[in-house]
Structure formats: structure tokens, C-alpha cells
Design a protein around this motif. Structure first.
Motif, short mmCIF file in Angstrom:
data_model
loop_
_atom_site.label_atom_id
_atom_site.label_comp_id
_atom_site.label_asym_id
_atom_site.label_seq_id
_atom_site.Cartn_x
_atom_site.Cartn_y
_atom_site.Cartn_z
N ALA A 64 0.85 -1.20 0.00
CA ALA A 64 0.00 0.00 0.00
C ALA A 64 0.88 1.24 0.00
O ALA A 64 0.60 2.20 -0.72
CB ALA A 64 -0.93 0.00 1.21
N ARG A 65 1.94 1.21 0.77
CA ARG A 65 2.86 2.35 0.83
C ARG A 65 3.50 2.60 -0.53
O ARG A 65 3.64 3.75 -0.97
CB ARG A 65 3.92 2.10 1.89
N ILE A 66 3.87 1.54 -1.23
CA ILE A 66 4.45 1.67 -2.57
C ILE A 66 3.44 2.29 -3.53
O ILE A 66 3.78 3.15 -4.33
CB ILE A 66 4.96 0.30 -3.07
N VAL A 67 2.19 1.86 -3.44
CA VAL A 67 1.15 2.43 -4.31
C VAL A 67 0.99 3.92 -4.03
O VAL A 67 0.93 4.72 -4.97
CB VAL A 67 -0.20 1.69 -4.13
N TYR A 68 0.97 4.30 -2.76
CA TYR A 68 0.84 5.72 -2.42
C TYR A 68 2.03 6.52 -2.95
O TYR A 68 1.86 7.63 -3.47
CB TYR A 68 0.75 5.92 -0.90
N ILE A 69 3.23 5.96 -2.85
CA ILE A 69 4.43 6.65 -3.35
C ILE A 69 4.35 6.78 -4.86
O ILE A 69 4.64 7.85 -5.42
CB ILE A 69 5.70 5.89 -2.92
N LEU A 70 3.93 5.72 -5.56
CA LEU A 70 3.82 5.77 -7.02
C LEU A 70 2.78 6.79 -7.46
O LEU A 70 2.98 7.50 -8.45
CB LEU A 70 3.48 4.39 -7.58
N VAL A 71 1.67 6.89 -6.73
CA VAL A 71 0.65 7.88 -7.06
C VAL A 71 1.20 9.29 -6.88
O VAL A 71 1.00 10.17 -7.73
CB VAL A 71 -0.64 7.67 -6.22
N GLY A 72 1.93 9.52 -5.79
CA GLY A 72 2.53 10.83 -5.56
C GLY A 72 3.56 11.19 -6.62
O GLY A 72 3.58 12.32 -7.12
N LEU A 73 4.42 10.24 -6.98
CA LEU A 73 5.40 10.49 -8.03
C LEU A 73 4.72 10.72 -9.38
O LEU A 73 5.17 11.55 -10.17
CB LEU A 73 6.37 9.31 -8.14
N SER A 74 3.62 10.02 -9.62
CA SER A 74 2.88 10.20 -10.86
C SER A 74 2.28 11.60 -10.95
O SER A 74 2.29 12.22 -12.01
CB SER A 74 1.76 9.16 -10.98
N ALA A 75 1.78 12.09 -9.83
CA ALA A 75 1.24 13.45 -9.81
C ALA A 75 2.34 14.46 -10.11
O ALA A 75 2.13 15.41 -10.88
CB ALA A 75 0.60 13.74 -8.45
N ALA A 76 3.52 14.24 -9.53
CA ALA A 76 4.65 15.14 -9.80
C ALA A 76 5.03 15.06 -11.28
O ALA A 76 5.33 16.08 -11.90
CB ALA A 76 5.83 14.78 -8.92
N TRP A 77 5.02 13.87 -11.85
CA TRP A 77 5.38 13.69 -13.26
C TRP A 77 4.38 14.40 -14.18
O TRP A 77 4.75 14.96 -15.21
CB TRP A 77 5.44 12.21 -13.61
N GLN A 78 3.11 14.40 -13.82
CA GLN A 78 2.07 15.00 -14.65
C GLN A 78 2.17 16.53 -14.69
O GLN A 78 1.51 17.16 -15.50
CB GLN A 78 0.68 14.57 -14.19
N ILE A 79 2.99 17.11 -13.84
CA ILE A 79 3.22 18.55 -13.91
C ILE A 79 3.94 18.91 -15.21
O ILE A 79 3.68 19.96 -15.80
CB ILE A 79 4.03 19.02 -12.67
N ILE A 80 4.80 18.02 -15.69
CA ILE A 80 5.56 18.27 -16.92
C ILE A 80 4.63 18.48 -18.11
O ILE A 80 4.73 19.50 -18.80
CB ILE A 80 6.58 17.15 -17.17
N PRO A 81 3.69 17.55 -18.40
CA PRO A 81 2.79 17.80 -19.53
C PRO A 81 1.89 19.02 -19.32
O PRO A 81 1.56 19.71 -20.28
CB PRO A 81 1.94 16.53 -19.62
N LEU A 82 1.53 19.29 -18.07
CA LEU A 82 0.70 20.47 -17.79
C LEU A 82 1.41 21.74 -18.22
O LEU A 82 0.84 22.57 -18.94
CB LEU A 82 0.34 20.53 -16.31
N PHE A 83 2.66 21.91 -17.81
CA PHE A 83 3.40 23.11 -18.18
C PHE A 83 3.71 23.13 -19.66
O PHE A 83 3.77 24.20 -20.26
CB PHE A 83 4.68 23.23 -17.36
N SER A 84 3.87 21.96 -20.26
CA SER A 84 4.12 21.88 -21.70
C SER A 84 2.92 22.42 -22.47
O SER A 84 3.06 23.19 -23.42
CB SER A 84 4.41 20.44 -22.10
N VAL A 85 1.73 22.02 -22.07
CA VAL A 85 0.51 22.48 -22.73
C VAL A 85 0.30 23.97 -22.48
O VAL A 85 -0.07 24.71 -23.39
CB VAL A 85 -0.72 21.66 -22.25
#
Length: 74
Positions: free
Chosen positions: A41-62
Motif C-alpha cells: 500500500a505504501r508503494i502504491v501511495y508513493i507511485l501515485v505521488g510520483l505520478s502526480a509530480a510527473w504530470q506537472i511536466i505535460p501540464l506546463f508543456s501544454v
């Protein structure tokens, strides 16, 4: 790169739905599936948090390309 964007977007959606369940029903789906306080569960939470951080890149790109502003003028 496209695979990573889709994968992280799916994880962000899963995380958002999980938070919705927590807010509405006090039910943590990730903890229910993997066990409360488990390492998985902790790994899933970490992956979700890292995914949210990663999605900032396409947001700023758009936003930088003007696509975001063009969509607001409709």
C-alpha cells in the motif's frame, strides 16, 4: 514517453478516486486491497505521488504551447 504519461495519468486518476472514497465514505480502497499499513500500500501511495509530480511536466508543456489559452477562448 507516451507510455509513462499514460501510466502516470492512470495512477493519478486511481489516487483521485481513492481520495474521493476516503472523503465520501471514509473508505481507503488501496488499504482495503493491500492491507492497512502494508508495504505494498505504501508503494502504491508513493507511485501515485510520483505520478502526480510527473504530470506537472505535460501540464506546463501544454500551458507553454498556447494550447491551454486557445482552449479557454472557445
Amino acid at each position: 514517453m507516451r507510455f509513462i504519461n499514460i501510466f502516470t495519468l492512470v495512477l493519478v486518476i486511481v489516487g483521485g478516486l481513492n481520495w474521493g472514497l476516503v472523503g465520501l465514505f471514509s473508505f481507503d480502497l488501496v488499504a482495503a486491497i493491500f492491507g492497512v499499513g502494508s508495504g505494498l500500500a505504501r508503494i502504491v501511495y508513493i507511485l501515485v505521488g510520483l505520478s502526480a509530480a510527473w504530470q506537472i511536466i505535460p501540464l506546463f508543456s501544454v500551458m507553454g504551447s498556447g494550447e491551454f489559452a486557445a482552449g479557454q477562448n472557445r
